[in-house]
Scaffold this motif. Sequence first.
Motif, PDB file in Angstrom:
ATOM      1  N   GLN A  33      37.832  39.412  45.186  1.00 20.56           N
ATOM      2  CA  GLN A  33      36.744  39.719  44.248  1.00 20.56           C
ATOM      3  C   GLN A  33      37.196  40.711  43.176  1.00 20.56           C
ATOM      4  OE1 GLN A  33      33.822  40.968  47.124  1.00 20.56           O
ATOM      5  NE2 GLN A  33      32.886  38.927  47.273  1.00 20.56           N
ATOM      6  N   GLN A  34      38.041  41.656  43.576  1.00 18.11           N
ATOM      7  CA  GLN A  34      38.562  42.621  42.613  1.00 18.11           C
ATOM      8  C   GLN A  34      39.437  41.927  41.573  1.00 18.11           C
ATOM      9  OE1 GLN A  34      37.743  45.840  42.304  1.00 18.11           O
ATOM     10  NE2 GLN A  34      39.063  45.991  40.511  1.00 18.11           N
ATOM     11  N   TRP A  35      40.281  40.977  42.023  1.00 22.48           N
ATOM     12  CA  TRP A  35      41.119  40.224  41.081  1.00 22.48           C
ATOM     13  C   TRP A  35      40.269  39.389  40.139  1.00 22.48           C
ATOM     14  CZ3 TRP A  35      44.806  38.430  45.537  1.00 22.48           C
ATOM     15  CH2 TRP A  35      45.718  39.466  45.818  1.00 22.48           C
ATOM     16  N   LEU A  36      39.171  38.852  40.657  1.00 21.71           N
ATOM     17  CA  LEU A  36      38.262  38.083  39.794  1.00 21.71           C
ATOM     18  C   LEU A  36      37.676  38.987  38.713  1.00 21.71           C
ATOM     19  CD1 LEU A  36      36.540  35.991  42.597  1.00 21.71           C
ATOM     20  CD2 LEU A  36      37.667  34.987  40.597  1.00 21.71           C
ATOM     21  N   GLU A  38      39.020  41.617  37.507  1.00 23.63           N
ATOM     22  CA  GLU A  38      40.087  42.012  36.580  1.00 23.63           C
ATOM     23  C   GLU A  38      40.606  40.843  35.747  1.00 23.63           C
ATOM     24  OE1 GLU A  38      43.013  43.814  39.088  1.00 23.63           O
ATOM     25  OE2 GLU A  38      41.748  45.529  39.618  1.00 23.63           O
ATOM     26  N   GLY A  39      40.049  39.647  35.959  1.00 22.25           N
ATOM     27  CA  GLY A  39      40.472  38.483  35.174  1.00 22.25           C
ATOM     28  C   GLY A  39      41.842  37.958  35.558  1.00 22.25           C
ATOM     29  N   CYS A  40      42.181  38.065  36.852  1.00 23.53           N
ATOM     30  CA  CYS A  40      43.512  37.665  37.317  1.00 23.53           C
ATOM     31  C   CYS A  40      43.533  36.271  37.948  1.00 23.53           C
ATOM     32  CB  CYS A  40      44.036  38.673  38.344  1.00 23.53           C
ATOM     33  SG  CYS A  40      44.201  40.352  37.714  1.00 23.53           S
ATOM     34  N   ILE A  41      42.363  35.623  38.030  1.00 25.47           N
ATOM     35  CA  ILE A  41      42.289  34.306  38.684  1.00 25.47           C
ATOM     36  C   ILE A  41      41.840  33.270  37.656  1.00 25.47           C
ATOM     37  CG2 ILE A  41      41.231  32.976  40.548  1.00 25.47           C
ATOM     38  CD1 ILE A  41      41.049  35.512  42.179  1.00 25.47           C
ATOM     39  N   PHE A  42      42.608  32.164  37.559  1.00 26.51           N
ATOM     40  CA  PHE A  42      42.426  31.196  36.479  1.00 26.51           C
ATOM     41  C   PHE A  42      42.258  29.772  37.002  1.00 26.51           C
ATOM     42  CE2 PHE A  42      45.010  34.732  35.160  1.00 26.51           C
ATOM     43  CZ  PHE A  42      44.584  35.047  33.868  1.00 26.51           C
ATOM     44  N   VAL A  43      41.517  28.982  36.235  1.00 32.42           N
ATOM     45  CA  VAL A  43      41.466  27.526  36.391  1.00 32.42           C
ATOM     46  C   VAL A  43      41.704  26.935  35.017  1.00 32.42           C
ATOM     47  CG1 VAL A  43      40.000  25.525  36.863  1.00 32.42           C
ATOM     48  CG2 VAL A  43      39.941  27.496  38.407  1.00 32.42           C
ATOM     49  N   ALA A  44      42.687  26.056  34.928  1.00 33.05           N
ATOM     50  CA  ALA A  44      43.056  25.434  33.644  1.00 33.05           C
ATOM     51  C   ALA A  44      43.353  26.486  32.570  1.00 33.05           C
ATOM     52  CB  ALA A  44      41.939  24.494  33.169  1.00 33.05           C
ATOM     53  N   GLY A  45      43.989  27.565  33.014  1.00 30.82           N
ATOM     54  CA  GLY A  45      44.407  28.595  32.064  1.00 30.82           C
ATOM     55  C   GLY A  45      43.334  29.571  31.636  1.00 30.82           C
ATOM     56  N   LYS A  46      42.106  29.424  32.160  1.00 24.48           N
ATOM     57  CA  LYS A  46      41.016  30.317  31.766  1.00 24.48           C
ATOM     58  C   LYS A  46      40.543  31.141  32.956  1.00 24.48           C
ATOM     59  CE  LYS A  46      39.284  27.254  28.123  1.00 24.48           C
ATOM     60  NZ  LYS A  46      38.125  26.468  27.630  1.00 24.48           N
ATOM     61  N   PRO A  47      40.313  32.454  32.738  1.00 24.41           N
ATOM     62  CA  PRO A  47      39.840  33.296  33.848  1.00 24.41           C
ATOM     63  C   PRO A  47      38.457  32.858  34.314  1.00 24.41           C
ATOM     64  CG  PRO A  47      39.790  34.521  31.776  1.00 24.41           C
ATOM     65  CD  PRO A  47      40.475  33.230  31.494  1.00 24.41           C
ATOM     66  N   ILE A  48      38.228  32.932  35.617  1.00 27.34           N
ATOM     67  CA  ILE A  48      36.942  32.514  36.172  1.00 27.34           C
ATOM     68  C   ILE A  48      36.230  33.694  36.824  1.00 27.34           C
ATOM     69  CG2 ILE A  48      37.580  30.092  36.529  1.00 27.34           C
ATOM     70  CD1 ILE A  48      38.244  30.801  39.445  1.00 27.34           C
ATOM     71  N   LYS A  49      34.921  33.520  37.059  1.00 28.02           N
ATOM     72  CA  LYS A  49      34.093  34.554  37.684  1.00 28.02           C
ATOM     73  C   LYS A  49      33.953  34.267  39.179  1.00 28.02           C
ATOM     74  CE  LYS A  49      32.831  36.351  33.623  1.00 28.02           C
ATOM     75  NZ  LYS A  49      33.229  37.694  33.186  1.00 28.02           N
ATOM     76  N   ILE A  62      46.450  32.408  40.740  1.00 29.64           N
ATOM     77  CA  ILE A  62      46.214  33.849  40.871  1.00 29.64           C
ATOM     78  C   ILE A  62      47.444  34.590  40.367  1.00 29.64           C
ATOM     79  CG2 ILE A  62      45.615  35.743  42.429  1.00 29.64           C
ATOM     80  CD1 ILE A  62      44.647  33.635  44.437  1.00 29.64           C
ATOM     81  N   GLN A  63      47.241  35.471  39.438  1.00 30.37           N
ATOM     82  CA  GLN A  63      48.334  36.325  38.944  1.00 30.37           C
ATOM     83  C   GLN A  63      48.114  37.718  39.520  1.00 30.37           C
ATOM     84  OE1 GLN A  63      48.512  36.028  34.673  1.00 30.37           O
ATOM     85  NE2 GLN A  63      49.081  33.862  34.714  1.00 30.37           N
ATOM     86  N   ILE A  64      48.853  38.004  40.603  1.00 30.32           N
ATOM     87  CA  ILE A  64      48.668  39.282  41.297  1.00 30.32           C
ATOM     88  C   ILE A  64      49.325  40.396  40.493  1.00 30.32           C
ATOM     89  CG2 ILE A  64      49.091  40.555  43.426  1.00 30.32           C
ATOM     90  CD1 ILE A  64      49.211  37.895  44.884  1.00 30.32           C
ATOM     91  N   PRO A  65      48.538  41.379  40.056  1.00 30.10           N
ATOM     92  CA  PRO A  65      49.135  42.469  39.266  1.00 30.10           C
ATOM     93  C   PRO A  65      50.059  43.330  40.113  1.00 30.10           C
ATOM     94  CG  PRO A  65      46.839  42.938  39.758  1.00 30.10           C
ATOM     95  CD  PRO A  65      47.108  41.546  40.258  1.00 30.10           C
TER      96      PRO A  65
END
Length: 302
Positions: A33-36, A38-49, A62-65
Amino acid sequence: MENQIKVKITTETGRVDKVLSERLPEYSRSQIQQWLKEGCIFVAGKPIKAKHKVIAGEEIEIQIPEPEVLDVLAENIPLEIVYEDNDVAVINKPQGMVVHPSAGHTNGTLVNALLYHLKNLSTINDVIRPGIVHRIDKDTSGLLMVAKSDFAHESLAKQLKDKTALRKYVALVHGVIPHDKGTINAPIGRSKVNRKKQAVCADGKTAVTHFTVLERFEGFSLVELQLETGRTHQIRVHMHYIGFPLAGDPVYGPRKTLPGKGQFLHAKMLGFTHPRTEKEFIFEVPLPELFEQTLEKLRENN
């Protein structure tokens, strides 16, 4: 550089945070949820909620910082060094001391003390865990081996992996165990009900604990436990699983029933082969004072 994880949705349904926490049990739902956020989780190149509902065929990225780098300082904290040479050290950790720094514990840890008392520590782990080969919980007391060189670290870690290192614990548990010896062979993984806890679950990792009853009291048993594997909270989870939870355990035990802070669990014996000399070492330390005093009171009540 960020770590990247890709998850292909097949038959799963529901909120993305729930689905990912089930597919990636090594990460908690709150972390996802924290990664979501922070905008770190994507579908088709776009961040999701977090409210995103997954659909079959979707690929989630998922792009883990990179973790925040903590500045770990040496601190002059009293430390009982049971043994030390150029490669290894053996420490008797007191109850209440966290092993290494984390977001909630940036100082006062065993690592802060090690940096002050020991000249060298292995560098195989990250900056916040120098020398740490294995851990015991904050409220568990007793013996830990520490690597002072990378050569020693690799050897000690391999001994743990190969199950050739000796680790014996003493615990006070609720209930009178009827049999004198037993083996608990039950896989452990993250709890599906409470993500902050571990639990016995079918898809968990192999976990084996051997126990011997040392003494019985009214409503309690004193047991010696030998670890064959080293899962998070293994002894605490296994004893709870068979109906004899550790006394004082704030997570897996009943409400506080004895004076003290945290579980009555002590890593009393540690054995390993010295990485350089290949000499067999076995160390043993007595129970902490409060633990011993508690046993004396239980003996008086018998």
